[in-house]
Design a protein around this motif. Structure first.
Motif, PDB file in Angstrom:
ATOM      1  N   ARG A  94       0.776  -1.185  -0.006  1.00  0.00           N
ATOM      2  CA  ARG A  94       0.097  -0.129   0.081  1.00  0.00           C
ATOM      3  C   ARG A  94       0.968   1.081   0.059  1.00  0.00           C
ATOM      4  O   ARG A  94       0.461   2.347  -0.050  1.00  0.00           O
ATOM      5  N   LEU A 134      -8.892  12.158  -5.799  1.00  0.00           N
ATOM      6  CA  LEU A 134      -8.793  11.449  -4.495  1.00  0.00           C
ATOM      7  C   LEU A 134     -10.077  10.934  -4.218  1.00  0.00           C
ATOM      8  O   LEU A 134     -10.281  10.211  -2.972  1.00  0.00           O
ATOM      9  N   VAL A 137     -10.550   7.355  -2.113  1.00  0.00           N
ATOM     10  CA  VAL A 137      -9.060   7.208  -1.933  1.00  0.00           C
ATOM     11  C   VAL A 137      -8.653   7.516  -0.587  1.00  0.00           C
ATOM     12  O   VAL A 137      -8.633   8.842  -0.141  1.00  0.00           O
ATOM     13  N   GLU A 138      -7.990   6.832   0.355  1.00  0.00           N
ATOM     14  CA  GLU A 138      -7.483   7.398   1.655  1.00  0.00           C
ATOM     15  C   GLU A 138      -6.077   7.348   1.539  1.00  0.00           C
ATOM     16  O   GLU A 138      -5.205   6.250   1.061  1.00  0.00           O
ATOM     17  N   LEU A 139      -5.333   8.389   1.672  1.00  0.00           N
ATOM     18  CA  LEU A 139      -4.059   8.782   1.383  1.00  0.00           C
ATOM     19  C   LEU A 139      -3.330   9.655   2.480  1.00  0.00           C
ATOM     20  O   LEU A 139      -3.879  10.678   2.968  1.00  0.00           O
ATOM     21  N   THR A 153      -1.727   4.290   0.887  1.00  0.00           N
ATOM     22  CA  THR A 153      -3.107   4.433   0.596  1.00  0.00           C
ATOM     23  C   THR A 153      -3.713   3.151   1.561  1.00  0.00           C
ATOM     24  O   THR A 153      -3.355   2.422   1.903  1.00  0.00           O
ATOM     25  N   ASP A 157      -3.004   0.395  -4.237  1.00  0.00           N
ATOM     26  CA  ASP A 157      -3.805   1.203  -5.338  1.00  0.00           C
ATOM     27  C   ASP A 157      -2.627   1.372  -6.607  1.00  0.00           C
ATOM     28  O   ASP A 157      -1.374   1.888  -6.145  1.00  0.00           O
ATOM     29  N   VAL A 160      -1.321   5.049  -7.935  1.00  0.00           N
ATOM     30  CA  VAL A 160      -0.673   6.312  -7.326  1.00  0.00           C
ATOM     31  C   VAL A 160      -0.072   7.272  -7.741  1.00  0.00           C
ATOM     32  O   VAL A 160      -0.211   8.579  -7.830  1.00  0.00           O
TER      33      VAL A 160
END
Length: 498
Positions: A94, A134, A137-139, A153, A157, A160
């Motif tokens: 990740r 985003l 998307v958790e970034l 992430t 993903d 990226v």
């Protein structure tokens, strides 16, 4: 070339355009400055800033087209990521690790380092609303040392690097961040420094001589925002502008063909139908609207053949889409029986009001009663996103942000998509979009994207009508202006005026 009679401008229209031009381009004394090393570039752009040129909004693409704000990576012609402010990267589950380019300074003289990158990415990732790249998307970003950043992430993903190429994830100096506001003035890393912004009328950029990529060939850019398409075309014809963005189809035939460039682009003119409330909550009436639309006549009549009839949401700019597409299962159409619908669109793209008028006639012929509501985009966007219309006509870029259409499809059609004009909430669509987003790049991902497109089309929440071509005007003396179908580049370090 014979000019259609309905395209000829009456004297009153020409006078009005001239008056508008005088207001737009007069008083910019720097635009005629040739200096010892060439002329400044006079640029006429279509849409004024919507959010004070915040990179967290669509204004980011202006900053990119002016070569003032830059991202960690950029995209090549095929949509693959290549180095920009980051020189290399690698993935481990990740987490992606990016090496930051050495020797880069912001326009205020401060040094680009990992902390600056983290600040910019973290601001975007925690913004409300998030930049659409985003969506879902958790970034998080972390500085490992002065020149190394890790980006993690919530789930693995594969996109990226492509996401980080979005102009909405530009890297700016510390000074740009003031509470919840982001001000790009004097805070970028590109070959041109944004030195002045005059509201929604103009902007000034000067060459940044310490640019890491080498000195720009032009001393600066003078930008005027000219929403009126006739005025933009007249600016090119009269020599008052060097580069003109988005020449309307109606004006292209009036210009010297050597001054315009036409490129098929990943932009689809789509009819979005409100699936949550109103007439088009009924899928069979959405199907009736779809069957009533004659896109070919719109291409011929409004676009004068300078567009391509749509077979799907993704057009000829992505040739693999047509190769992979299969027939879509659709709902049987009901017969319209006098239902009243309100269609919204905006004036900023000159063709859209004409498209709306054509659709009004087609849908009325099919049995609907149709009202039109047409405003400037800045005055209609919030109502559009709130679902206040039965349908909306939008010219929508399909790979603008990442070079990959999965992000656009998610943004526009996922239940929690930030640009879900159709108010669509469909579990099968959400599942297909999730699969497309998680599939690794390559043939498998392309197939998953087309499956997601088919799921969307099967709901009739959106009816793709045509794929546009970008028409850009460059004066005879312009050298090396970019002609970018993704609308990310326009004036580069190599652009100059003879």
């Amino acid at each position: 070339m014979r000019i259609p009679a309905h395209r000829l401008l009456p004297a009153t229209a020409l006078t009005a355009a001239s008056a508008l031009l005088t207001g737009c381009f007069a008083g910019a004394e720097s635009t005629t400055d040739t200096g010892a090393d060439g002329k400044r570039i006079r640029l006429a752009m279509m849409q004024p800033p919507r959010s004070g040129l915040s990179p967290l909004s669509d204004d980011a693409f202006k900053l990119s087209r002016w070569s003032t704000a830059e991202t960690l990576v950029k995209l090549d012609a095929d949509g693959d990521a290549e180095p920009a402010l980051a020189t290399k990267w690698q993935q481990s589950g990740r987490t992606w690790t990016f090496e930051i380019r050495d020797g880069v300074t912001f326009h205020d003289g401060t040094r680009l380092d990992a902390e600056a990158v983290v600040r910019s990415l973290s601001t975007a990732a925690t913004a409300s609303p998030k930049p659409r790249i985003l969506d879902g998307v958790e970034l998080t970003a972390k500085a490992e040392d002065a020149d190394t950043v890790t980006v993690t992430t919530g789930t693995e993903d594969p996109l990226v690097p492509q996401r980080l190429s979005s102009p909405q994830l530009s890297i700016l100096a510390t000074k740009a961040y003031k509470g919840k506001l982001v001000d790009p003035l004097g805070a970028g890393t590109g070959p041109f420094e944004l030195t002045k912004v005059n509201g929604t009328s103009s902007a000034t950029l000067d060459r940044y001589d310490d640019y890491w990529g080498g000195k720009a060939k032009s001393p600066g850019i003078d930008v005027k925002f000219v929403p009126d398409g006739t005025a933009r075309a007249a600016a090119l014809r009269s020599g008052e502008a060097d580069i003109v963005e988005a020449v309307p189809v109606s004006q292209a035939a009036l210009l010297d063909k050597d001054l315009i460039t036409e490129v098929p682009m990943p932009r689809t003119n789509t009819f979005y139908l409100n699936t949550e409330k109103g007439v088009f909550k009924d899928a069979s009436l959405r199907a009736a609207a779809r069957e009533a639309i004659d896109a070919e006549s719109i291409v011929k009549g409004v676009y004068e053949g300078r567009a391509d009839v749509a077979e799907g949401l993704l057009g000829p700019a992505l040739p693999w889409a047509a190769e992979l597409r299969t027939p879509v299962q659709r709902t049987k159409a009901a017969k319209a029986d006098g239902q009243t619908i309100t269609i919204g669109t905006f004036t900023d793209r000159a063709e859209l009001p004409e498209v709306a008028a054509a659709l009004q006639q087609q849908l009325q012929k099919a049995g609907f009663k149709v009202k039109l509501e047409i405003r400037e985009y800045a005055n209609i966007e919030s109502d559009m996103l709130a679902g206040d219309f039965d349908a909306f006509i939008l010219s929508r870029a399909t790979i603008l942000d990442s070079g990959d259409p999965a992000a656009y499809l998610y943004s526009d059609f996922a239940s929690d998509g930030s640009f879900n004009i159709s108010q669509l909430a469909d579990t099968s669509v959400d599942k297909a979009l999730k699969t497309a987003g998680e599939t690794r790049t390559g043939e498998a991902r392309r197939k998953a994207v087309i499956a997601a497109e088919a799921a969307v089309l099967g709901t009739d929440a959106a009816v793709p009508m045509l794929h546009e071509r970008v028409i850009q005007g460059d004066a005879a003396g312009v050298v090396d202006a970019a002609h970018d179908p993704r609308e990310r580049e326009l004036v580069t370090a190599d652009t100059r005026v003879r």
